[in-house]
Scaffold this motif. Structure first.
Motif, PDB file in Angstrom:
ATOM      1  N   UNK A 126     100.110  57.636 -26.582  1.00  0.00           N
ATOM      2  CA  UNK A 126      99.431  57.017 -25.436  1.00  0.00           C
ATOM      3  C   UNK A 126      97.922  57.237 -25.515  1.00  0.00           C
ATOM      4  N   UNK A 127      97.177  56.368 -24.851  1.00  0.00           N
ATOM      5  CA  UNK A 127      95.750  56.575 -24.725  1.00  0.00           C
ATOM      6  C   UNK A 127      94.908  55.659 -25.598  1.00  0.00           C
ATOM      7  N   UNK A 128      93.670  55.441 -25.139  1.00  0.00           N
ATOM      8  CA  UNK A 128      92.762  54.538 -25.839  1.00  0.00           C
ATOM      9  C   UNK A 128      92.285  55.116 -27.166  1.00  0.00           C
ATOM     10  N   UNK A 129      92.070  56.430 -27.222  1.00  0.00           N
ATOM     11  CA  UNK A 129      91.628  57.054 -28.463  1.00  0.00           C
ATOM     12  C   UNK A 129      92.617  56.784 -29.588  1.00  0.00           C
ATOM     13  N   UNK A 130      93.900  56.869 -29.296  1.00  0.00           N
ATOM     14  CA  UNK A 130      94.906  56.616 -30.318  1.00  0.00           C
ATOM     15  C   UNK A 130      94.807  55.193 -30.852  1.00  0.00           C
ATOM     16  N   UNK A 131      94.556  54.252 -29.969  1.00  0.00           N
ATOM     17  CA  UNK A 131      94.425  52.855 -30.411  1.00  0.00           C
ATOM     18  C   UNK A 131      93.183  52.686 -31.277  1.00  0.00           C
ATOM     19  N   UNK A 132      92.093  53.359 -30.926  1.00  0.00           N
ATOM     20  CA  UNK A 132      90.876  53.278 -31.732  1.00  0.00           C
ATOM     21  C   UNK A 132      91.125  53.860 -33.120  1.00  0.00           C
ATOM     22  N   UNK A 133      91.769  55.024 -33.179  1.00  0.00           N
ATOM     23  CA  UNK A 133      92.049  55.680 -34.454  1.00  0.00           C
ATOM     24  C   UNK A 133      92.950  54.798 -35.316  1.00  0.00           C
ATOM     25  N   UNK A 134      93.989  54.260 -34.717  1.00  0.00           N
ATOM     26  CA  UNK A 134      94.921  53.442 -35.482  1.00  0.00           C
ATOM     27  C   UNK A 134      94.284  52.138 -35.933  1.00  0.00           C
ATOM     28  N   UNK A 135      93.448  51.541 -35.075  1.00  0.00           N
ATOM     29  CA  UNK A 135      92.789  50.302 -35.484  1.00  0.00           C
ATOM     30  C   UNK A 135      91.806  50.574 -36.608  1.00  0.00           C
ATOM     31  N   UNK A 136      91.032  51.646 -36.509  1.00  0.00           N
ATOM     32  CA  UNK A 136      90.072  51.970 -37.568  1.00  0.00           C
ATOM     33  C   UNK A 136      90.796  52.242 -38.881  1.00  0.00           C
ATOM     34  N   UNK A 137      91.950  52.900 -38.816  1.00  0.00           N
ATOM     35  CA  UNK A 137      92.748  53.169 -40.016  1.00  0.00           C
ATOM     36  C   UNK A 137      93.281  51.865 -40.601  1.00  0.00           C
ATOM     37  N   UNK A 138      93.765  50.986 -39.741  1.00  0.00           N
ATOM     38  CA  UNK A 138      94.222  49.669 -40.197  1.00  0.00           C
ATOM     39  C   UNK A 138      93.081  48.892 -40.844  1.00  0.00           C
ATOM     40  N   UNK A 180      94.114  38.691 -39.455  1.00  0.00           N
ATOM     41  CA  UNK A 180      94.302  40.008 -38.841  1.00  0.00           C
ATOM     42  C   UNK A 180      95.720  40.179 -38.323  1.00  0.00           C
ATOM     43  N   UNK A 181      96.238  39.177 -37.625  1.00  0.00           N
ATOM     44  CA  UNK A 181      97.592  39.279 -37.087  1.00  0.00           C
ATOM     45  C   UNK A 181      98.622  39.398 -38.206  1.00  0.00           C
ATOM     46  N   UNK A 182      98.462  38.592 -39.242  1.00  0.00           N
ATOM     47  CA  UNK A 182      99.414  38.629 -40.354  1.00  0.00           C
ATOM     48  C   UNK A 182      99.347  39.971 -41.075  1.00  0.00           C
ATOM     49  N   UNK A 183      98.148  40.493 -41.266  1.00  0.00           N
ATOM     50  CA  UNK A 183      97.994  41.791 -41.919  1.00  0.00           C
ATOM     51  C   UNK A 183      98.550  42.915 -41.047  1.00  0.00           C
ATOM     52  N   UNK A 184      98.357  42.821 -39.746  1.00  0.00           N
ATOM     53  CA  UNK A 184      98.911  43.838 -38.843  1.00  0.00           C
ATOM     54  C   UNK A 184     100.430  43.834 -38.893  1.00  0.00           C
ATOM     55  N   UNK A 185     101.025  42.680 -38.969  1.00  0.00           N
ATOM     56  CA  UNK A 185     102.482  42.613 -39.113  1.00  0.00           C
ATOM     57  C   UNK A 185     102.924  43.244 -40.430  1.00  0.00           C
ATOM     58  N   UNK A 186     102.186  42.973 -41.481  1.00  0.00           N
ATOM     59  CA  UNK A 186     102.518  43.516 -42.801  1.00  0.00           C
ATOM     60  C   UNK A 186     102.447  45.036 -42.793  1.00  0.00           C
ATOM     61  N   UNK A 187     101.501  45.600 -42.041  1.00  0.00           N
ATOM     62  CA  UNK A 187     101.307  47.048 -41.999  1.00  0.00           C
ATOM     63  C   UNK A 187     101.951  47.694 -40.766  1.00  0.00           C
ATOM     64  N   UNK A 188     102.805  46.936 -40.082  1.00  0.00           N
ATOM     65  CA  UNK A 188     103.547  47.463 -38.934  1.00  0.00           C
ATOM     66  C   UNK A 188     102.622  47.943 -37.811  1.00  0.00           C
ATOM     67  N   UNK A 189     101.530  47.203 -37.598  1.00  0.00           N
ATOM     68  CA  UNK A 189     100.569  47.566 -36.559  1.00  0.00           C
ATOM     69  C   UNK A 189     100.357  46.410 -35.580  1.00  0.00           C
ATOM     70  N   UNK A 190     101.344  45.533 -35.435  1.00  0.00           N
ATOM     71  CA  UNK A 190     101.142  44.302 -34.671  1.00  0.00           C
ATOM     72  C   UNK A 190     100.892  44.554 -33.181  1.00  0.00           C
ATOM     73  N   UNK A 191     101.267  45.728 -32.674  1.00  0.00           N
ATOM     74  CA  UNK A 191     101.003  46.018 -31.263  1.00  0.00           C
ATOM     75  C   UNK A 191      99.512  46.147 -30.974  1.00  0.00           C
ATOM     76  N   UNK A 192      98.717  46.335 -32.028  1.00  0.00           N
ATOM     77  CA  UNK A 192      97.269  46.468 -31.857  1.00  0.00           C
ATOM     78  C   UNK A 192      96.562  45.123 -31.749  1.00  0.00           C
ATOM     79  N   UNK A 193      97.273  44.029 -32.038  1.00  0.00           N
ATOM     80  CA  UNK A 193      96.580  42.741 -32.111  1.00  0.00           C
ATOM     81  C   UNK A 193      95.945  42.362 -30.785  1.00  0.00           C
ATOM     82  N   UNK A 194      96.583  42.654 -29.669  1.00  0.00           N
ATOM     83  CA  UNK A 194      96.014  42.272 -28.378  1.00  0.00           C
ATOM     84  C   UNK A 194      94.716  43.007 -28.074  1.00  0.00           C
ATOM     85  N   UNK A 195      94.461  44.078 -28.806  1.00  0.00           N
ATOM     86  CA  UNK A 195      93.199  44.802 -28.627  1.00  0.00           C
ATOM     87  C   UNK A 195      92.197  44.480 -29.736  1.00  0.00           C
ATOM     88  N   UNK A 196      92.580  43.615 -30.662  1.00  0.00           N
ATOM     89  CA  UNK A 196      91.801  43.483 -31.892  1.00  0.00           C
ATOM     90  C   UNK A 196      90.396  42.949 -31.649  1.00  0.00           C
TER      91      UNK A 196
END
Length: 378
Positions: free
Chosen positions: A178-190, A336-352
């Motif tokens: 949970x939390x915004x920091x986690x989304x930032x970390x995961x998006x930056x890693x993606x 971005x959406x297709x790559x997020x699906x490929x890397x199992x990070x598609x939940x981040x797309x709405x914040x992309x």
């Protein structure tokens, strides 16, 4: 000659957007449309050495090491791989745990380092010791805090080695929290993976991530290990790959069963220190790599300011700028959406798109790390 300020603003924005579109269409699309399939039942299982360096990691080893030791990588019911844990001067009870599990796993052993290497900070010295002690030519690296996503992790990653591939790059995301920091970390890693994996598939590999990285021992020793940058705390993964990679010797493995998951930082301060340390190695990359990365980062940074500047001019400037903006948004969103699906990070797309705008701040905050020395520590 362009005398009209509106035309100058439009052409500048079009140039910035055009460069960005080229990166997404011709480079980043390689991750998005990655299509290689891996054999889980009849894959060749040549011997592999898995190396983990640990410093005060007792709890992480208790949680994750059994998953590494129980990989489905056998011939005639016997493991065809070894796991080496290098205990680097741990002050907790790591050594007692490592000793306690040895009887249950014949393919496992650990190495104790009781004296720190002077003038070699970070984990380069223990990793070098592990590589020297490895039995097999192919080595797969991960960290004590990394959890393989499946029991096929080793099998799939080892399939990245072919006759001409000496380095294999994998993906190592962070756990969802949970939390915004986690989304930032995961998006930056993606976003980092989108870049370095795509560049590797384009023949321009410039880095790897030691949480999920494989290469041949012969390549390591041929390049004299970490000698050229042993004075730096970081770089045991990216600087080695940057020096040893060629246009043809790097393979990429993208498969959800071959990821290694890590625990993300819990505070902004700890994440900032981690990123600053990691990014401090970028100034040591090859000039060509720094140029293509710098060009992308610069145009990424300028895209929104240039677009806003173009909006201050009357039609047809504003309509043309909106059209260019829409084209770039469409292309970037699809890839971005297709790559997020490929890397199992598609939940981040709405914040992309929020994250994409925040990348402007990211460049401002972390660019100094490319110019100043970081502290030499693990």
């Amino acid at each position: 000659m362009l005398d009209n300020p509106g035309e100058i603003a439009l052409y500048f924005f079009a140039t910035v957007a055009g460069i960005q579109i080229i990166y997404f269409l011709f480079i980043f699309s390689r991750v998005a449309f990655y299509s290689r399939k891996f054999d889980l039942d009849h894959a060749p299982e040549g011997p592999v050495s898995v190396i983990i360096c640990a410093k005060d990691e007792e709890l992480n080893l208790q949680k994750n090491l059994p998953l590494v030791l129980q990989q489905r990588y056998h011939q005639h019911l016997k493991p065809t791989y070894e796991v080496i844990v290098v205990n680097d001067n741990s002050e907790d009870d790591t050594r007692y745990y490592l000793r306690s599990i040895e009887p249950g796993y014949p393919h496992y052993r650990h190495i104790e380092i009781k004296q720190a290497a002077k003038f070699i900070p970070g984990k380069k010295y223990p990793l070098s010791i592990g590589l020297k002690g490895a039995q097999y030519e192919h080595v797969l690296l991960t960290d004590a805090d990394c959890k393989p996503s499946s029991t096929y992790w080793l099998s799939i990653m080892s399939q990245g080695f072919t006759d001409d591939k000496d380095i294999v790059l994998g993906y190592s995301p962070y756990h969802k929290k949970p939390g915004f920091l986690n989304k930032v970390i995961r998006y930056e890693t993606f976003f980092s993976a989108l870049q370095h994996l795509s560049f590797a598939m384009s023949g321009m590999a410039y880095m790897g991530v030691g949480r999920n990285l494989a290469y041949k021992r012969e390549l390591f020793f041929r390049h004299k290990g970490f000698t050229s940058h042993q004075h730096l705390a970081s770089g045991d993964d990216d600087l080695f790959v940057n020096a040893a990679a060629t246009r043809k010797n790097v393979g990429v493995v993208i498969d959800k069963q071959a990821f290694t998951f890590s625990e993300p930082k819990q505070t902004w301060g700890s994440w900032f220190r981690q990123k600053t340390r990691h990014m401090s190695t970028g100034k040591h990359y090859r000039f060509g790599h720094k140029f293509v990365l710098g060009l992308f980062s610069l145009t990424h940074f300028l895209f929104y300011p240039a677009f806003i500047a173009a909006l201050f001019f009357p039609p047809p400037i504003i309509w043309l700028a909106l059209g260019i903006f829409g084209l770039k948004v469409l292309i970037q969103s699809i890839i971005t959406y297709t790559a997020m699906r490929r890397l199992e990070e598609s939940d981040l797309f709405k914040y992309s798109w929020l994250m994409d705008i925040l990348m402007v701040l990211y460049y401002i905050i972390f660019t100094p790390a490319l110019m100043f020395r970081s502290k030499n520590r693990w």
